[in-house]
Design a protein around this motif. Structure first.
Motif, mmCIF file in Angstrom:
data_model
loop_
_atom_site.group_PDB
_atom_site.id
_atom_site.type_symbol
_atom_site.label_atom_id
_atom_site.label_comp_id
_atom_site.label_asym_id
_atom_site.label_seq_id
_atom_site.Cartn_x
_atom_site.Cartn_y
_atom_site.Cartn_z
ATOM 1 N N TYR A 1 0.828 -1.196 0.000
ATOM 2 C CA TYR A 1 0.000 0.000 0.000
ATOM 3 C C TYR A 1 0.862 1.245 0.000
ATOM 4 N N GLY A 2 1.963 1.161 0.770
ATOM 5 C CA GLY A 2 2.838 2.333 0.889
ATOM 6 C C GLY A 2 3.653 2.589 -0.372
ATOM 7 N N ARG A 3 3.729 1.560 -1.245
ATOM 8 C CA ARG A 3 4.500 1.738 -2.499
ATOM 9 C C ARG A 3 3.797 2.733 -3.428
ATOM 10 N N ARG A 4 4.593 3.350 -4.291
ATOM 11 C CA ARG A 4 3.979 4.244 -5.286
ATOM 12 C C ARG A 4 3.123 3.432 -6.251
ATOM 13 N N SER A 5 2.115 4.085 -6.774
ATOM 14 C CA SER A 5 1.230 3.396 -7.728
ATOM 15 C C SER A 5 1.991 3.068 -9.003
ATOM 16 N N GLU A 6 1.489 2.081 -9.705
ATOM 17 C CA GLU A 6 2.019 1.729 -11.038
ATOM 18 C C GLU A 6 1.812 2.918 -11.979
ATOM 19 N N VAL A 7 2.609 2.943 -13.030
ATOM 20 C CA VAL A 7 2.435 4.044 -13.997
ATOM 21 C C VAL A 7 1.107 3.899 -14.723
ATOM 22 N N GLU A 8 0.830 2.716 -15.204
ATOM 23 C CA GLU A 8 -0.372 2.532 -16.024
ATOM 24 C C GLU A 8 -1.497 1.905 -15.231
ATOM 25 N N GLN A 9 -2.692 2.179 -15.636
ATOM 26 C CA GLN A 9 -3.879 1.601 -14.999
ATOM 27 C C GLN A 9 -4.001 0.135 -15.393
ATOM 28 N N HIS A 10 -4.679 -0.630 -14.590
ATOM 29 C CA HIS A 10 -4.967 -2.009 -14.979
ATOM 30 C C HIS A 10 -6.371 -2.388 -14.503
ATOM 31 N N VAL A 11 -6.800 -3.531 -14.940
ATOM 32 C CA VAL A 11 -8.170 -3.960 -14.657
ATOM 33 C C VAL A 11 -8.186 -4.788 -13.366
ATOM 34 N N PHE A 12 -9.128 -4.488 -12.504
ATOM 35 C CA PHE A 12 -9.253 -5.298 -11.259
ATOM 36 C C PHE A 12 -10.701 -5.249 -10.785
ATOM 37 N N ALA A 13 -11.043 -6.193 -9.913
ATOM 38 C CA ALA A 13 -12.399 -6.228 -9.353
ATOM 39 C C ALA A 13 -12.457 -5.202 -8.223
ATOM 40 N N ALA A 14 -13.424 -4.292 -8.255
ATOM 41 C CA ALA A 14 -13.494 -3.177 -7.307
ATOM 42 C C ALA A 14 -13.631 -3.692 -5.853
ATOM 43 N N LEU B 1 -21.608 -10.888 -7.484
ATOM 44 C CA LEU B 1 -20.665 -10.698 -8.610
ATOM 45 C C LEU B 1 -19.691 -9.593 -8.264
ATOM 46 N N CYS B 2 -18.483 -9.715 -8.757
ATOM 47 C CA CYS B 2 -17.497 -8.654 -8.515
ATOM 48 C C CYS B 2 -17.063 -8.035 -9.840
ATOM 49 N N PRO B 3 -17.815 -7.065 -10.371
ATOM 50 C CA PRO B 3 -17.465 -6.474 -11.678
ATOM 51 C C PRO B 3 -16.131 -5.752 -11.622
ATOM 52 N N GLU B 4 -15.502 -5.648 -12.826
ATOM 53 C CA GLU B 4 -14.160 -5.081 -12.894
ATOM 54 C C GLU B 4 -14.184 -3.613 -13.302
ATOM 55 N N VAL B 5 -13.158 -2.899 -12.848
ATOM 56 C CA VAL B 5 -13.007 -1.494 -13.239
ATOM 57 C C VAL B 5 -11.560 -1.289 -13.679
ATOM 58 N N GLN C 1 -5.019 2.696 -5.152
ATOM 59 C CA GLN C 1 -5.616 4.017 -5.010
ATOM 60 C C GLN C 1 -7.077 3.912 -4.593
ATOM 61 N N LEU C 2 -7.817 2.948 -5.171
ATOM 62 C CA LEU C 2 -9.222 2.780 -4.785
ATOM 63 C C LEU C 2 -9.284 2.343 -3.317
ATOM 64 N N GLU C 3 -8.319 1.494 -2.954
ATOM 65 C CA GLU C 3 -8.227 1.049 -1.547
ATOM 66 C C GLU C 3 -8.035 2.265 -0.638
ATOM 67 N N GLU D 1 -25.654 0.094 -11.350
ATOM 68 C CA GLU D 1 -26.793 0.856 -11.899
ATOM 69 C C GLU D 1 -26.378 1.522 -13.198
ATOM 70 N N GLU D 2 -27.178 1.365 -14.239
ATOM 71 C CA GLU D 2 -26.968 2.030 -15.545
ATOM 72 C C GLU D 2 -25.519 1.919 -16.022
ATOM 73 N N GLY D 3 -25.008 0.708 -15.979
ATOM 74 C CA GLY D 3 -23.654 0.477 -16.499
ATOM 75 C C GLY D 3 -22.571 1.036 -15.610
ATOM 76 N N GLN D 4 -22.926 1.448 -14.397
ATOM 77 C CA GLN D 4 -21.905 1.977 -13.491
ATOM 78 C C GLN D 4 -21.929 1.189 -12.182
ATOM 79 N N LEU D 5 -20.753 1.109 -11.592
ATOM 80 C CA LEU D 5 -20.659 0.383 -10.338
ATOM 81 C C LEU D 5 -20.604 1.409 -9.200
#
Ligand code: ADP
Length: 881
Positions: free
Chosen positions: A720-733, A762-766, A772-774, A805-809
């Motif tokens: 958690y304390g590490r810097r975020s990755e440069v690029e985004q990736h897909v994960f279950a929210a 279900l655990c949809p992905e974002v 960061q979401l954490e 709801e409406e395609g959004q989590l």
């Protein structure tokens, strides 16, 4: 002999009283039945010998004479007897005689009257011919004009009948030689005019009988004689009469007489006809031209062609004053002087106007021409109104054209060609306004001398090209009268004569100074823009839809660590990760002519493994079919800003960790206490000697489980304390919810806060960064905890749930802490806004969370529910396409 003959012709004499006839003529002694007893007299020799033993007088006669001798001889006496005897020669012997009583019979005394009858016959013939000639002349003179040809044909038929000829043909001279005017019998097989014509040319101008079997008569008539008789006037043949098929062709003289009777009136009529036709043509022509004659015997009235007079509204006979009165006042004086001069023999040729019928009508123009001929002036008048109108129009058009040329910025010039060189001959009046030169000035004569020194070779080249190719287009500078230079566009053409020799050059000068200067300005402006682009701190480039670079400026080259000229041909995609490249191309695909603009922040892996963030603005250029051809882009390096943002995020993260510290102490303390208790208990057992392997194993397993728990916590904290990755990736929210609870759950429950976690099916992905979401969820949970603890809520509770709801989590974090002061709802997302006591809150939690959620394409919302605050994290669902 003639006395005797006359007497006999006079009538019968008393036979008995006369002495015996002399031995002349023919004497036949007859009996009472008319048998010839004896023959005497000189004519006896021409009678053929008779074979009858007792021939009758009838046997010596031709049959037509038998009628004269009817009955016995006694019935024949007392009258002259005209008898035709058969002869040994053939032709009958015409006789007249009488019968005399003799003692023993009858004496028939006859005399030869052949000469007398011949003369009579000729006389009759002449009479008939004269009658025919008179008839011919009369009918041709008297017939109607339109029946002339028909009458002539009828008369020829008469002639043919008269001569018992097969066909008579009349040939007259025409424009292309002799032609058949008419023919008595059109069915008669003559040769064509084309064959007759050259044959007639060869004939001498006198009557001629042509041998039988002439080829000009068709074979069916060959064998018949052909007679060609000319009609001469002086020595000129005016007509040929051809007579064919007459068994006994008439003599040329006979023909000539009748021909004259036929031809003279015919030719006269034809000439009259021709004259009338010509006069009609002339009248028509005059009518069409509006022309006509006039004459003046220098005294008295002027005479005008009646038709013309009618058209002009002038009396056919008008006094000089009347005539002048009909003229336009402006022309009267000239007309009066011209009439005076005519008396002196000076010819007249004037254009003048007639007085118009009303003041609005345009006057009619006349050309008035006259000349003294003898003691009379003769001339003509010609209506030239149409010509004058055209002249006026042409004049007006010319004036307009000259005006146009004079006021146009173009100069028209003519250069005459002489001995290999061109010499100025004419300049339009626009020369003065253009260059300030006079048309006859030295500059105009020698324009080459006013050339800009740098452009002299252009002028020489222009002349050479013009003479060689026949046309030239050139641009050079000429000096005006004030010494200023003008850019002149010169378009010239060489005109040649029939032999191809140059005559003159016609050209056009156009002042194109403004255009040339404007072009120069554009060039300079382009240069400035080029410098601007080159020197711009922003990256500027152009590339194809497949990302191949067409151009890139210095800053771009610097970023890509190469020379600017090396950029062309490189592909931008080589510095993008697969997902970045895919996103890039997708963005270009969305550009349209209507929406050609797009912008994005792109991430590149630059040489030296540098990660760079560029803010990128693009404009698509399309062809006429709406196809994307090229993209122009301006970019700014945003890496520094990105780094600051990351540091801020990291700082916030660390702050959160700080806030978690108390909870974490509790998290770690608890397993430590458990482990310590287990160790103390185990040691006590060891000291008491009651070592039970099972007991020790159980305690050690408990210790291991607690170590595992602490290790897990520490590991989580580390990541958690590490810097975020440069690029985004897909994960279950929902995984982020677990992560946050993993750090906080123990601490919360330790503080008596009940956690209601609604595990979803279900655990949809974002798409984004899981840590960061954490971080966002930790912030929300910590805020809820702080509100609950601060307000000392009796049964503190935090619920966490997920909805789609409406395609959004949506992730929901609710508490029963009483909610947020409605007046502060607006402000809680502001950075550094906190209501917590100093040392407790940083005021960054919600502000940073807001930015994180926004970067993931979502939004963070705060509401007050029935019991407390409700915070919702809306995120777009990840869609693989
Ligand atoms: P900090 O937590 O450091 O104060 P935040 O940005 O996280 O900073 O929060 C800003 C403010 O929003 C808090 O100080 C608090 O007043 C209010 N707030 C946030 N969450 C809640 C909540 N669940 N209930 C009541 N107030 C809250």
């Amino acid at each position: 002999m003639s006395g005797l003959f006359d007497r006999w012709l006079g009538g019968p004499a008393t036979a008995q009283a006369e002495p015996a006839p002399q031995a002349v003529g023919l004497q036949l002694w007859l009996d009472d039945q008319g048998h010839v007893l004896r023959l005497a007299g000189p004519l006896r020799t021409v009678l053929p010998a008779n074979s009858h033993s007792a021939p009758r007088v009838h046997d010596y006669l031709q049959q037509q004479s038998w009628l004269v001798l009817e009955g016995p001889p006694a019935d024949w006496q007392g009258q002259p007897l005209d008898l035709d005897f058969a002869t040994v020669h053939g032709p009958a012997l015409h006789t007249r005689g009488w019968l005399q009583r003799q003692a023993d019979g009858w004496l028939l005394q006859v005399f030869d009257i052949g000469d007398l009858l011949g003369e009579r016959e000729q006389h009759g013939h002449r009479l008939t011919q004269q009658k025919l000639a008179t008839e011919l002349g009369r009918s041709l003179r008297d017939c109607d004009e339109e029946r002339l040809l028909l009458t002539a044909t009828e008369q020829l038929q008469q002639l043919a009948e008269h001569w018992h000829a097969g066909s008579v043909r009349l040939m007259l001279p025409g424009d292309s030689g002799w032609y058949t005017y008419t023919c008595s019998d059109n069915d008669w097989p003559w040769a064509e005019d084309e064959r007759l014509r050259p044959w007639l040319q060869t004939l001498p101008p006198r009557g001629r009988e042509i041998a039988a079997g002439n080829p000009l008569l068709q074979p069916s008539c060959a064998g018949l004689p052909l007679l060609a008789v000319p009609y001469l006037h002086g020595h000129t043949v005016q007509a040929w009469l051809l007579c064919a098929g007459a068994p006994r062709p008439p003599t040329s003289e006979t023909v000539a007489a009748l021909l004259q009777a036929l031809i003279e009136p015919l030719l006269t009529r034809l000439r009259q006809q021709q004259l009338r036709q010509r006069s009609r043509h002339l009248d028509e022509l005059q009518q069409q031209l509006g022309a006509g004659w006039w004459s003046w015997p220098l005294q008295g009235p002027l005479q005008f062609d009646p038709a013309l007079a009618l058209r002009l509204g002038v009396p056919p006979e008008a006094t000089a004053e009347q005539w002048l009165g009909r003229l336009h006042p402006a022309d009267r004086e000239a007309a009066r002087m011209a009439l005076e001069q005519l008396r002196e023999g000076i010819a007249l040729n004037l254009s003048l106007r007639l007085l118009p019928a009303n003041s609005l009508a345009s006057p009619r123009w006349l050309q008035w021409v006259g000349q003294l001929q003898g003691r009379q002036v003769q001339g003509f008048l010609l209506d030239i109104s149409a010509l004058k109108a055209q002249e006026l129009q042409a004049g007006a058009a010319r004036a307009r054209l000259e005006n146009l040329i004079a006021s146009s910025p173009a100069v028209i010039y003519v250069q005459r060609y002489a001995e290999g060189a061109l010499h100025s001959e004419f300049f339009s009046a626009s020369l003065t306004p253009l260059l300030g030169w006079e048309q006859d000035s030295e500059q105009a004569r020698q324009p080459g001398q006013t050339l800009h020194p740098d452009d002299r070779w252009l002028w020489l080249e222009r002349t050479r090209t013009l003479l060689r190719d026949g046309q030239a287009r050139s641009r050079y500078r000429l000096r005006d009268h004030l010494g200023r230079y003008h850019w002149i566009l010169d378009e010239a053409r060489l005109l040649r004569d029939d032999l191809g020799q140059p005559v003159e050059a016609v050209g056009l000068w156009l002042d194109v100074s403004e255009a040339t200067e404007a072009a120069e300005q554009v060039r300079q402006s382009e240069e400035r823009y080029r410098v601007l682009v080159e020197d711009s701190p922003a990256m500027i480039c152009r590339y194809r839809p497949d990302l191949e670079l067409l151009f890139g400026n210095h800053p771009l080259a610097e970023q890509l660590e190469c020379a600017p000229q090396q950029l062309t041909g490189m592909n931008l995609g080589q510095w993008l990760s697969d997902s970045q490249r895919a996103a890039f191309l997708q963005r270009l695909a969305r550009l349209t002519p209507a929406q050609p603009l797009a912008s994005a922040e792109i991430c590149l892996q630059l040489p030296g493994r540098r990660t760079a963030w560029w803010v990128w603005a693009e404009r698509g250029l399309f062809d006429e079919h709406g196809q994307l051809q090229e993209v122009q882009a301006v970019g700014r390096d945003n890496t520094e800003v990105r780094h600051s943002q990351q540091q801020l995020l990291q700082g916030a993260k660390m702050a959160t960790l700080g806030e978690l510290a108390t909870g974490l102490v509790h998290e770690i303390n608890q397993p430590l206490s458990t482990m310590r208790l287990a160790l103390v208990n185990t040691l006590k057992r060891l000291e008491s000697g009651e070592v039970d392997a099972e007991y020790v194993t159980g305690k050690l397993q408990r210790i291991d489980a607690q170590v595992e728990r602490v290790a897990h916590l520490v590991e989580h904290l580390r990541t958690y304390g590490r810097r975020s990755e440069v690029e985004q990736h897909v994960f279950a929210a929902w995984v982020a919810v677990h992560g946050a609870l993993g750090l906080l759950a123990e601490g919360l429950t330790g503080k008596g806060v009940a956690l209601h976690i609604e595990e979803p099916d279900l655990c949809p992905e974002v798409l984004g960064h899981e840590d960061q979401l954490e971080q966002v969820l930790i912030n929300l949970l910590v805020n809820a905890r702080d509100a609950l603890l601060e307000r000392r809520v009796a049964k503190p509770r935090i619920s966490v749930s997920q909805r789609v709801e409406e395609g959004q989590l949506c992730l929901l974090v609710e508490d029963n802490g009483g909610g947020i002061d409605p007046r502060l709802l607006e402000r809680i997302f502001e950075p550094f806004f906190t209501t917590k006591p100093a040392g407790m809150g940083t005021g960054l939690g919600l502000s940073v969370s807001h930015s994180i959620v926004e970067a993931m394409g979502g939004r963070l919302e705060a509401h007050n529910g029935n019991e407390g605050a409700c915070l919702r994290v809306w995120l777009p669902l990840y869609n693989a396409s």
